[in-house]
Design an enzyme around this catalytic site. Structure first.
Site, PDB file in Angstrom:
ATOM      1  N   HIS A 143     -38.381   6.030 -35.373  1.00 29.76           N
ATOM      2  CA  HIS A 143     -37.076   5.897 -34.980  1.00 29.76           C
ATOM      3  C   HIS A 143     -36.777   4.422 -34.372  1.00 29.76           C
ATOM      4  CE1 HIS A 143     -33.492   7.723 -32.525  1.00 29.76           C
ATOM      5  NE2 HIS A 143     -33.195   6.294 -32.574  1.00 29.76           N
ATOM      6  N   ARG A 153     -23.246  -9.465 -44.534  1.00 28.32           N
ATOM      7  CA  ARG A 153     -22.318  -9.352 -45.355  1.00 28.32           C
ATOM      8  C   ARG A 153     -22.429  -9.352 -46.956  1.00 28.32           C
ATOM      9  NH1 ARG A 153     -18.035 -13.484 -41.880  1.00 28.32           N
ATOM     10  NH2 ARG A 153     -18.210 -11.980 -39.937  1.00 28.32           N
ATOM     11  N   GLY A 184     -24.611   7.118 -33.412  1.00 35.30           N
ATOM     12  CA  GLY A 184     -23.491   6.577 -32.584  1.00 35.30           C
ATOM     13  C   GLY A 184     -23.129   7.598 -31.558  1.00 35.30           C
ATOM     14  N   HIS A 218     -29.739  12.200 -34.088  1.00 41.81           N
ATOM     15  CA  HIS A 218     -29.751  11.961 -32.872  1.00 41.81           C
ATOM     16  C   HIS A 218     -28.938  13.227 -31.867  1.00 41.81           C
ATOM     17  CE1 HIS A 218     -30.213   7.883 -34.016  1.00 41.81           C
ATOM     18  NE2 HIS A 218     -30.270   7.286 -33.055  1.00 41.81           N
ATOM     19  N   GLU A 268     -29.042  12.490 -26.534  1.00 37.81           N
ATOM     20  CA  GLU A 268     -29.112  11.177 -25.880  1.00 37.81           C
ATOM     21  C   GLU A 268     -28.203  10.625 -24.742  1.00 37.81           C
ATOM     22  OE1 GLU A 268     -28.284   7.987 -28.647  1.00 37.81           O
ATOM     23  OE2 GLU A 268     -29.507   6.402 -27.635  1.00 37.81           O
ATOM     24  N   ASP A 313     -36.311   2.366 -31.018  1.00 36.76           N
ATOM     25  CA  ASP A 313     -34.611   2.349 -31.597  1.00 36.76           C
ATOM     26  C   ASP A 313     -33.982   1.022 -31.813  1.00 36.76           C
ATOM     27  OD1 ASP A 313     -32.548   3.851 -31.513  1.00 36.76           O
ATOM     28  OD2 ASP A 313     -32.320   3.971 -29.360  1.00 36.76           O
TER      29      ASP A 313
HETATM   30  O1  LIG Z   1     -19.558   0.831 -39.266  1.00 34.94           O
HETATM   31  C1  LIG Z   1     -18.410   1.189 -38.721  1.00 34.94           C
HETATM   32  O2  LIG Z   1     -17.422   0.801 -39.407  1.00 34.94           O
HETATM   33  C2  LIG Z   1     -18.515   2.063 -37.698  1.00 34.94           C
HETATM   34  C3  LIG Z   1     -17.259   2.704 -37.271  1.00 34.94           C
HETATM   35  C4  LIG Z   1     -17.167   3.724 -36.515  1.00 34.94           C
HETATM   36  C5  LIG Z   1     -18.182   3.718 -35.511  1.00 34.94           C
HETATM   37  C6  LIG Z   1     -19.361   3.357 -35.843  1.00 34.94           C
HETATM   38  C7  LIG Z   1     -20.591   3.700 -35.151  1.00 34.94           C
HETATM   39  O3  LIG Z   1     -20.569   4.542 -34.232  1.00 34.94           O
HETATM   40  C8  LIG Z   1     -21.599   2.918 -35.561  1.00 34.94           C
HETATM   41  C9  LIG Z   1     -23.135   3.411 -34.382  1.00 34.94           C
HETATM   42  C10 LIG Z   1     -24.356   3.045 -35.268  1.00 34.94           C
HETATM   43  O4  LIG Z   1     -25.386   3.058 -34.084  1.00 34.94           O
HETATM   44  C11 LIG Z   1     -26.556   3.230 -34.624  1.00 34.94           C
HETATM   45  N1  LIG Z   1     -27.493   3.344 -33.433  1.00 34.94           N
HETATM   46  C12 LIG Z   1     -28.245   2.488 -32.994  1.00 34.94           C
HETATM   47  N2  LIG Z   1     -28.970   2.843 -31.934  1.00 34.94           N
HETATM   48  C13 LIG Z   1     -28.419   4.132 -31.761  1.00 34.94           C
HETATM   49  C14 LIG Z   1     -28.670   4.909 -30.588  1.00 34.94           C
HETATM   50  O5  LIG Z   1     -29.695   4.724 -29.626  1.00 34.94           O
HETATM   51  N3  LIG Z   1     -28.088   5.919 -30.585  1.00 34.94           N
HETATM   52  C15 LIG Z   1     -27.085   6.204 -31.498  1.00 34.94           C
HETATM   53  N4  LIG Z   1     -26.829   5.151 -32.702  1.00 34.94           N
HETATM   54  C16 LIG Z   1     -27.670   4.247 -32.511  1.00 34.94           C
HETATM   55  C17 LIG Z   1     -26.738   4.340 -35.411  1.00 34.94           C
HETATM   56  O6  LIG Z   1     -27.276   4.165 -36.645  1.00 34.94           O
HETATM   57  C18 LIG Z   1     -24.966   4.298 -35.776  1.00 34.94           C
HETATM   58  O7  LIG Z   1     -24.503   4.366 -37.201  1.00 34.94           O
HETATM   59  C19 LIG Z   1     -19.609   2.496 -37.041  1.00 34.94           C
HETATM   60 ZN   LIG Z   2     -31.261   5.491 -32.359  1.00 31.28          ZN
END
Ligand SMILES: O=C(O)c1cccc(C(=O)CC[C@H]2O[C@@H](n3cnc4c(=O)[nH]cnc43)[C@H](O)[C@@H]2O)c1
Ligand SMILES: [Zn+2]
Length: 352
Positions: free
Chosen positions: A26, A81, A182, A209, A212, A290
């Site tokens: 993870h 990018r 997310g 996930h 959490e 993580d």
């Molecule tokens: O990319 C975008 O445009 C976008 C638009 C709206 C919402 C999101 C996300 O919520 C991206 C979140 C992203 O966070 C990652 N992540 C990393 N660590 C964690 C964690 O501990 N718990 C949950 N999510 C996590 C995950 O891979 C999501 O894709 C993006």
């Molecule tokens: Zn995670």
């Protein structure tokens, strides 16, 4: 898990962990960008609000809550990018994993975040695959991918993620699983069932996930609706003895990331972390990092934290490492090879 400590076992568990062969199940792609890589990308893209000074990054990576963490995370996503940025990041993540003796890692990647920002899907897949092959050849670390839906971005993101994961012309060779990340609050798991149905039908493992930042019902939803085979975090499972018994009986592993839970304020203190409750209930516990640089940690430190919370000696730590191998999506031969390596390392370390 038993405490195998015997007198006068005064060996240094931290040094043992540093050399122990490990599997990481993870860890997020963008969340693994080292301060050096983030600074380099921030300097390249000065319009970003991410500081380019590595010292300022430590402050920037201090989170008030989970929502703040996601805001900061997305500002780093904005730095990736070009396909060359993607390749560089992936290759450098593998270098860091290899430094920690990680032999195998399942890296969670959010391709939607890159394609929606204009990176061509074909070029994205080529970049991660090119880095995967180079990393295996040069560092000996085997990488596999988990493509996750950023749940808060809605069903459009779910549709795009499952398309990228299942289209034969795009699906990368290293892809083994399908996830969901997310925020959980306001993002019910059951709405993603049709997308997980399609991913599983295409041969992918399910690793959302859940639990959490919300209660145990989210973990049940992940198991029942999303066919979860492992759970990302699953922290709130500790509140539901029936759920713990279910996870233990089915050998459904929890991907526990202790420092992450403190950094995002999902758990108040390490001493309140439920990892011991999981082990005592017979759940298959794996230890993971993580988003290591964002949380000021790495996998070795997470093993040291787990060893302290669980009161483990070297053999207990080696058992934890073997849990990750068992719960991984490696083939049986690959699992046997890493497990044998863990055994040989432990035997040599403990030899008089
Ligand atoms: O990319 C975008 O445009 C976008 C638009 C709206 C919402 C999101 C996300 O919520 C991206 C979140 C992203 O966070 C990652 N992540 C990393 N660590 C964690 C964690 O501990 N718990 C949950 N999510 C996590 C995950 O891979 C999501 O894709 C993006
Ligand atoms: Zn995670």
């Amino acid at each position: 898990m038993t405490d195998h400590r015997t007198e006068p076992a005064l060996r240094d568990v931290h040094a043992f962990i540093a050399g122990l062969p490990k599997a990481e199940l993870h860890v997020h792609h963008v969340g693994s960008a080292s301060p050096r890589i983030v600074s380099e990308l921030a300097a390249r893209h000065p319009d970003s609000k991410v500081p380019s000074d590595p010292e300022a990054l430590a402050d920037y990576f201090t989170f008030t809550d989970f929502a703040h963490f996601i805001d900061v995370y997305l500002s780093v996503v904005d730095l990736i990018r070009t396909p060359e940025d993607v390749r560089l990041l992936t290759y450098e993540v593998a270098r860091e994993l290899a430094r920690q003796q990680v032999r195998y890692a399942e890296l969670t990647i959010t391709p939607f975040s890159s394609t929606r920002r204009g990176i061509d899907a074909r070029a994205f897949m080529d970049a991660i695959e090119d880095a995967r092959k180079a990393a295996e050849a040069e560092f000996g670390t085997v990488l596999r991918w988990c493509f996750d839906i950023p749940g808060e971005a809605g069903l459009e993101a779910a549709e795009e993620t499952v398309r990228l994961a299942t289209d034969d012309r795009l699906r990368p060779e290293g892809l083994v699983s399908f996830g969901l990340g997310g925020p959980e609050i306001g993002v019910p798991r059951p709405q993603f069932k049709p997308y997980f149905d399609r991913a599983v039908a295409a041969g992918l493992h399910s690793v959302p996930h859940a639990g959490e930042t919300t209660g145990p019902q989210t973990v049940w939803d992940a198991l029942v609706d999303l066919h979860a085979e492992r759970i990302g975090h699953g922290t709130s499972s500790a509140q539901d003895p029936r759920l713990l018994a279910h996870l233990a009986e089915r050998r459904i592993a929890l991907e526990v990331c202790p420092t992450s839970n403190i950094a995002t304020r999902a758990v108040r203190t390490l001493d309140e972390h439920p990892i011991k409750t999981f082990v005592d209930a017979g759940v298959l516990v794996t230890v993971n990092s993580d988003d290591p640089p964002m949380f000021g940690t790495d996998l070795n430190n997470e093993y040291a934290v787990a060893a302290r919370l669980l009161g483990l000696d070297e053999r207990g730590v080696a058992d934890l490492a073997k849990n990750a191998v068992e719960a991984s999506f490696l083939d049986l031969g690959g699992k046997a090879r890493i497990s044998a390596e863990i055994d040989a390392y432990t035997k040599a370390w403990l030899a008089p």
